[in-house]
Every structure is written in structure tokens, then in C-alpha cells.
Write an enzyme that holds these catalytic residues in place. Structure first.
Site, PDB file in Angstrom:
ATOM      1  N   GLU A  81    -101.576 -55.726  41.862  1.00  0.00           N
ATOM      2  CA  GLU A  81    -102.980 -55.884  42.261  1.00  0.00           C
ATOM      3  C   GLU A  81    -103.470 -54.582  42.853  1.00  0.00           C
ATOM      4  O   GLU A  81    -102.777 -53.958  43.668  1.00  0.00           O
ATOM      5  CB  GLU A  81    -103.167 -57.000  43.308  1.00  0.00           C
ATOM      6  CG  GLU A  81    -102.992 -58.398  42.767  1.00  0.00           C
ATOM      7  CD  GLU A  81    -103.286 -59.496  43.779  1.00  0.00           C
ATOM      8  OE1 GLU A  81    -104.085 -59.267  44.718  1.00  0.00           O
ATOM      9  OE2 GLU A  81    -102.702 -60.583  43.628  1.00  0.00           O
ATOM     10  N   TYR A 114    -104.629 -52.716  48.326  1.00  0.00           N
ATOM     11  CA  TYR A 114    -106.094 -52.563  48.290  1.00  0.00           C
ATOM     12  C   TYR A 114    -106.560 -51.360  49.087  1.00  0.00           C
ATOM     13  O   TYR A 114    -107.487 -51.448  49.876  1.00  0.00           O
ATOM     14  CB  TYR A 114    -106.758 -53.867  48.753  1.00  0.00           C
ATOM     15  CG  TYR A 114    -106.616 -54.927  47.691  1.00  0.00           C
ATOM     16  CD1 TYR A 114    -107.479 -54.943  46.605  1.00  0.00           C
ATOM     17  CD2 TYR A 114    -105.597 -55.859  47.740  1.00  0.00           C
ATOM     18  CE1 TYR A 114    -107.336 -55.871  45.593  1.00  0.00           C
ATOM     19  CE2 TYR A 114    -105.441 -56.794  46.731  1.00  0.00           C
ATOM     20  CZ  TYR A 114    -106.317 -56.785  45.667  1.00  0.00           C
ATOM     21  OH  TYR A 114    -106.169 -57.704  44.654  1.00  0.00           O
ATOM     22  N   ASP A 121    -106.829 -67.379  47.534  1.00  0.00           N
ATOM     23  CA  ASP A 121    -108.182 -66.908  47.262  1.00  0.00           C
ATOM     24  C   ASP A 121    -108.673 -67.348  45.876  1.00  0.00           C
ATOM     25  O   ASP A 121    -109.104 -66.532  45.083  1.00  0.00           O
ATOM     26  CB  ASP A 121    -108.166 -65.371  47.379  1.00  0.00           C
ATOM     27  CG  ASP A 121    -109.543 -64.751  47.210  1.00  0.00           C
ATOM     28  OD1 ASP A 121    -110.528 -65.353  47.675  1.00  0.00           O
ATOM     29  OD2 ASP A 121    -109.617 -63.661  46.624  1.00  0.00           O
ATOM     30  N   GLU A 143     -97.401 -62.837  47.578  1.00  0.00           N
ATOM     31  CA  GLU A 143     -97.754 -62.483  48.944  1.00  0.00           C
ATOM     32  C   GLU A 143     -97.252 -63.448  50.013  1.00  0.00           C
ATOM     33  O   GLU A 143     -98.019 -63.933  50.846  1.00  0.00           O
ATOM     34  CB  GLU A 143     -99.278 -62.319  49.054  1.00  0.00           C
ATOM     35  CG  GLU A 143     -99.809 -61.278  48.089  1.00  0.00           C
ATOM     36  CD  GLU A 143    -101.226 -60.821  48.398  1.00  0.00           C
ATOM     37  OE1 GLU A 143    -101.964 -61.577  49.034  1.00  0.00           O
ATOM     38  OE2 GLU A 143    -101.573 -59.698  48.009  1.00  0.00           O
TER      39      GLU A 143
END
Ligand code: GCB
Length: 608
Positions: free
Chosen positions: A512, A474, A167, A418
Site C-alpha cells: 500500500e 503512507y 477502512d 496491519e
């Protein structure tokens, strides 16, 4: 050992680093004809662009910005005959992602991987008292055989397009400084240090590698320039009485001077700054100099307007000032090794770095930011490109550790971001990567990788390799955002309960967490994308962190808004920044400042 020295270029009595930064000739190889047509013999019809910089954001043409393939750079450098008895290297801070280098039209060397330095020995091809032409072909194609992973797709009109499995925008080119490094024929090739603290004193064990024979002498100076210890030999101990330790946000640096001598005469001199400190994981605590620390800070990017991922010294300075202002003490070099200047600044400012290799996208998806959360399994490690990828990954780790092993700021290696870890095939791959880092690091720093939501506590097959567990989570954004947020936090608490069950004796950090936020958007009551919502998500997540004594770090995603590939999930980039891309604060910056300034460094450290 690498075949070339990656020591940071310095000027000493025996060495010279000549910067080749500036305007270089530049040409896009639209049809891939350059190598065939011999463009290394001199570019025609070229443009001029700055080095270091990504080439993409200078131009108004979308075809240039999105170009995938070879681009050519060219400059020249006068090499005086005074260098005849010397070794002459070209040192690139990086070339993203592949480089072939020519000198005066002759092939001189090549490098794979876009975020680490390499040196090319041009001693035998340099022409003296002449301008030497340096040509570099840089290729930016993505695949699953190289880091970072992605694909290259061909449009119906024949043009290629980058399809990253990550990303951030696929910026490329000569993004860091280029130097001509001149040193003696016999020279200091590398050095490393390890530390042992004994009461007020410290033992600095060192190892020096040389190219060539001779005696080695090492001397340590304090910050006032006074000599504090010296030793002889390629290996030895520098005993420092009343050592001043390198502490978090209270850095103290010693200067280490290495001499390579012949019959008492100095042949080569190298100088660097070191910080005396130890790093250790004990139980669920992360210890610096034997004391528990709580990490506060960010996942970052090298990313700014116009320069793209090109090293931007002014932005680096601003970023450190903002990190100090907000009360941060750490950051992760997500998702690739950063420019060396950034580590040197962190050494001086006392920041802790989780140093990440460019192993991102080991999860086959161009929308990985969504798919890593929704249960998708991509069997990444069954791809037939994986053996080639592993070779490059191990090589990148070797280059990373060779470059960064002496920075006191570097306190851990982040070996992947990840990856898919739920298939059996992921296990031997990740095990090799972890084994390699341990074998290569003289300081045996803790190793980790940033885990995605899909790699949950009961399905992840690789968390056991991490010395401390890093989670990217998230909740409240990709997972149950908006009015469902209360469910998100219940799920979060349950996930953490499960993690404690499977990894009861390790520290955890969040590498994160966050929410996309448009700097202009305010809404009461909050809605997703508003500043108020970002604050709510952070506040709620912090409550969960605070309730878990084994969570010893929080690094928000992201320090600043950054550029990504265009798409319906991204509003001209990822907007999870606490600061805008221009480095001005969003509302949540004040929330974090209040929190981080009130959390002591040894937060949750009591029983260590
Ligand atoms: C992640 C990735 C990061 C993305 C982020 C996001 O998990 O590690 O590269 O930018 O999520 O904002 O989606």
C-alpha cells in the site's frame, strides 16, 4: 480436511451445477424475532432482491443501509426424482458474515466467516419432485471474535451501528453465487497439484481425495484439447514433455480431468484448468519459474455502485481490462478472499495474486487508518476474544487454501493486514497463523502479512515469520503530507535503511502507498486531495523504490475509490483510487501506465 468439498461447481458427464442466482425473497429482522417465530417456515411480507449482491445500496432508507443484525433470504428449488440416487449439496459462494441455512423449515447447516464458500449436504432432507424451500439467515454483526474485526455499538435510540476496525464499508448478505450441486454418491472430493520443472519438461504431482471407493484416473490435455499425460491412482505424477509454462501475463492453461471409476466405468468426472509454474523466494528475489519478477499493481476491493461487495461480473471484466491497459501484473485481494471468478480470470490473464484472508482490524481502532501510523498501541492480542478469533482465523486459512490452492495466479498468502505486532502477545498468535498456512499448502507458497507503520523495523516482533516483507506506507499522506513531503521522503529512506539492517536477506514489497484524490480537484501548485498531489506522491515514492534493489514490488492503494463508513476523514468513501469508483482514470493512471509499461518484468532481477 474440511468436512465438505469446496471444488468449484462444474458441469460434467456426472455432475450438475444448478444456479440459484436471481431474485430472492428478503426480509430484515428488525427485532431479532425471526428465529423465535420460525421464519424458516416461510417469509411473509417480504421484499425481493437480487442474489448475489450486498443488500445495503438498493435502498433509500438509511435504517436499512446501516442495519446490523439478521436478514433473511428465501428461494425455492425444484429437485427432480432423477436426483434420488445422487448427492445433493447447496453451495454458497459466501454469506457475510454468519449464515444459518434451513431446507423446508429444517436446520440444514451453518457457516462462520463472510468471504469463503461452504457446501451443505441436503441429500437426506431434500423432497423430490417438489419445490424445496431454502431459507438463509445472514448476520452481519462485527466483533473482535470474528474476522474482519470490529465492534457493534448501540445508539441511544436503541439502534445498532457497525463500528469496523477497518477502512471499508461493512457490506453483507448473500454476496456471491448460490448453486445446487448434484453429483454421484461416491464422488471426487478434492485435488491438488505441485510442480517440478526439469529443463523443458515438467512433472505435475497430483493428489486426489474421494468420498467413496474406486480407482482414480487423471488425464492432462493441452489448450488444443490434445492429451499430453495420464496416470492412475490417488497420487501420482503426470510427466509433461516440452511443458508450456504459465508465465506472468502470458498464461498457458492445461485441462486436468479426473475420473473416479468402478470396474472401468466412470462414476464421477471433475475437470479444472491448471497452470504449470513454480514460485520461490531466493535471497531478495521473488521468482516465478526460476526467474525474478517485479510485481506491479494494486491493492483492490470488491466494491461497486449499487451491488456493493456483491460479485459484479461486468466490473470484474472492466477491472482486468484496466489492469492490462495500465501495465499491471498483480494485485492483492485486500482485505478478504475475493469471488472465485476473479481468480479464474487471473489464471487466464496471467496475473499474480497475493491472496489475503479476512484478518483485518486486529488493531483496535475505528480510525485505524490514522492510528496505525501515529504510534498508538492497542494491546489487541490481550483481548479475551482472541482465542475464539484465532480458532476462526485458522479455520479461514484452511478454507482459503482449500479453495485457492490450485490457482496458478495465487503466488503468496497474505495472512493478516496491519495487525498490531509490537506486543509480546502478538507473537504466538501470528506464529500459529503462519505455521498453519505452511502445513496446509501443498505448494508451500511464500507467506506474508501487510505491515503498518507502527510496526517499524526495531519494534515489530513478527516480521521474521514473513517469507517476504510487505509494507503499507503512507509517506506524504498520513505521514508529513503537503509541503512537508520532503521530510516524509527522508524519513522513508531512513526507515528502509533500518529495515535492510533487520531483514537483510528478504525481498520487500509495498502493498500500500498512495494519497486520497478527488477526481474533480485540480490545483497548481498542488495541494493535498488534488490530482496533481497524488501524482507527486507516487513519483517521489517510486524514486525511493527504484533506489532499493531489495524492493521487488509495488501495489498502489487503491485500484479504485471505494465505499467506507462515513466520517470526517472520508469523502463518501476512500478516494485513493487510481480509478474512480466508476472505473474511469484519474491523472495518476497515466503516470503509472508510463512507468509500468517501461519497467521490465525482471526489473532489479540481475543477480538472482
Ligand atoms: C491502510 C489499510 C487500508 C486503508 C488504507 C487507507 O493502511 O490497510 O484498508 O484503506 O490504509 O487509505 O487509509
Amino acid at each position: 480436511m474440511l468436512e465438505y468439498s469446496v471444488l468449484y461447481p462444474v458441469n460434467t458427464i456426472s455432475r450438475q451445477a444448478v444456479s440459484l442466482d436471481g431474485m430472492w425473497k428478503f426480509k430484515i429482522d428488525w427485532d431479532g424475532a425471526g428465529r423465535r417465530e420460525g421464519w424458516q417456515r416461510g417469509l411473509s411480507e417480504f421484499d425481493m432482491i437480487p442474489v448475489p449482491a450486498s443488500f445495503q445500496d438498493f435502498y433509500t432508507s438509511k435504517d436499512i443501509r446501516e442495519f446490523v443484525g439478521d436478514v433473511w433470504y428465501e428461494t425455492d428449488v425444484m429437485i427432480p426424482s432423477a436426483y434420488k440416487e445422487k448427492k445433493i449439496f447447496l453451495r454458497f459462494g459466501c454469506a457475510t458474515h454468519f449464515a444459518h441455512v434451513y431446507v423446508n423449515g429444517q436446520p440444514a447447516g451453518e457457516h462462520e466467516g463472510g468471504f469463503l464458500p461452504f457446501s451443505i449436504d441436503i441429500t437426506s432432507i431434500a423432497e423430490f419432485d417438489k419445490k424445496n424451500r431454502i431459507s438463509v439467515v445472514v448476520n452481519n454483526e462485527l466483533s473482535t471474535a470474528n474476522l474482519p474485526c470490529g465492534a457493534t455499538i448501540t445508539l441511544k435510540n436503541g439502534k445498532k451501528k457497525a463500528a469496523p476496525y477497518f477502512d471499508f464499508y461493512n457490506y453483507s448478505g448473500l454476496q456471491r453465487s448460490v448453486n445446487l450441486v448434484v453429483c454421484p454418491k461416491e464422488y471426487i472430493f478434492d485435488y491438488s497439484t505441485t510442480y517440478q520443472l526439469e529443463g523443458n519438461n515438467a512433472k505435475v504431482r497430483y493428489q486426489v481425495e474421494t468420498a467413496g471407493e474406486g480407482e482414480v484416473e487423471v488425464e492432462l490435455f493441452d489448450a488444443d484439447g490434445a492429451g499430453v499425460a495420464r496416470s492412475r491412482g490417488r497420487e501420482g505424477i503426470l510427466a509433461v514433455d516440452n511443458a508450456r509454462l504459465w508465465q506472468v501475463r502470458d498464461a498457458y492453461l492445461y485441462t486436468m480431468r479426473i475420473h473416479l471409476c468402478h470396474d472401468g466405468n466412470v462414476i464421477d468426472e471433475y475437470e479444472d484448468q491448471i497452470g504449470i509454474r513454480t514460485v520461490e523466494i531466493r535471497g531478495t528475489k521473488f521468482l516465478i519459474n526460476g526467474s525474478p519478477v517485479y510485481l506491479k499493481g494494486f491493492g483492490k476491493h470488491e466494491d461497486s455502485d449499487v451491488a456493493g461487495r456483491g460479485f459484479n461480473m461486468c466490473m470484474m471484466k472492466r477491472d482486468f481490462e484496466l489492469m492490462k491497459w495500465i501495465g499491471a501484473n498483480s494485485f492483492r485481494t485486500s482485505h478478504y478472499p475475493y469471488d472465485e471468478e476473479i481468480y479464474r480470470m487471473a489464471d487466464r490473464e496471467g496475473f499474480l495474486i497475493l491472496d489475503e484472508v479476512a484478518a483485518v482490524g486486529l488493531f483496535k481502532s475505528t480510525k485505524n487508518f490514522v492510528d496505525v501510523t501515529n504510534g498508538k498501541v492497542t494491546c489487541f492480542f490481550s483481548l479475551d476474544t482472541v482465542p475464539e478469533l484465532l480458532r476462526r482465523h485458522l479455520r479461514d486459512i484452511e478454507e482459503l487454501i482449500a479453495r485457492d490452492k490450485n490457482h496458478p495466479s495465487v503466488v503468496a498468502w497474505s495472512l493478516l493486514n496491519e495487525p498490531e505486532t509490537t506486543t509480546d502477545e502478538s507473537v504466538p498468535y501470528i506464529e500459529k497463523v503462519f505455521g498453519h498456512a505452511l502445513a496446509l499448502d501443498p505448494q508451500k507458497r511464500p507467506r506474508t502479512f501487510a505491515e503498518i507503520k507502527n510496526s517499524g523495523p526495531y519494534v515489530c516482533k513478527c516480521h521474521q515469520f514473513s517469507d517476504f516483507i510487505c509494507l503499507n506506507r503512507y509517506y506524504g499522506w498520513y505521514i508529513k503530507g503537503g509541503y512537508e513531503i520532503s521530510d516524509a521522503f527522508e524519513d522513508f529512506r531512513e526507515e528502509m535503511r533500518q529495515w535492510k539492517e533487520v531483514e537483510p536477506d528478504k525481498p520487500f514489497m509495498f502493498t500500500e502507498y498512495g494519497a486520497d484524490t478527488l477526481a474533480m480537484e485540480h490545483k497548481l501548485p498542488s495541494v493535498m486531495w488534488s490530482q496533481e498531489y497524488q501524482e507527486e506522491v507516487l513519483e517521489q515514492l517510486h524514486k525511493v523504490f527504484d533506489s532499493l534493489d531489495f524492493v521487488v514490488g509495488e501495489q498502489v492503494w487503491n485500484f479504485a475509490d471505494f465505499q467506507t463508513t462515513e466520517g470526517i476523514m472520508r469523502v463518501n468513501g476512500n478516494k485513493k483510487g487510481i480509478f474512480t469508483r466508476q472505473r474511469q482514470p484519474k491523472a495518476s493512471a497515466f503516470l503509472l501506465k508510463k512507468r509500468w509499461e517501461s519497467l521490465p518484468l525482471d526489473y532489479k532481477g540481475e543477480e538472482a
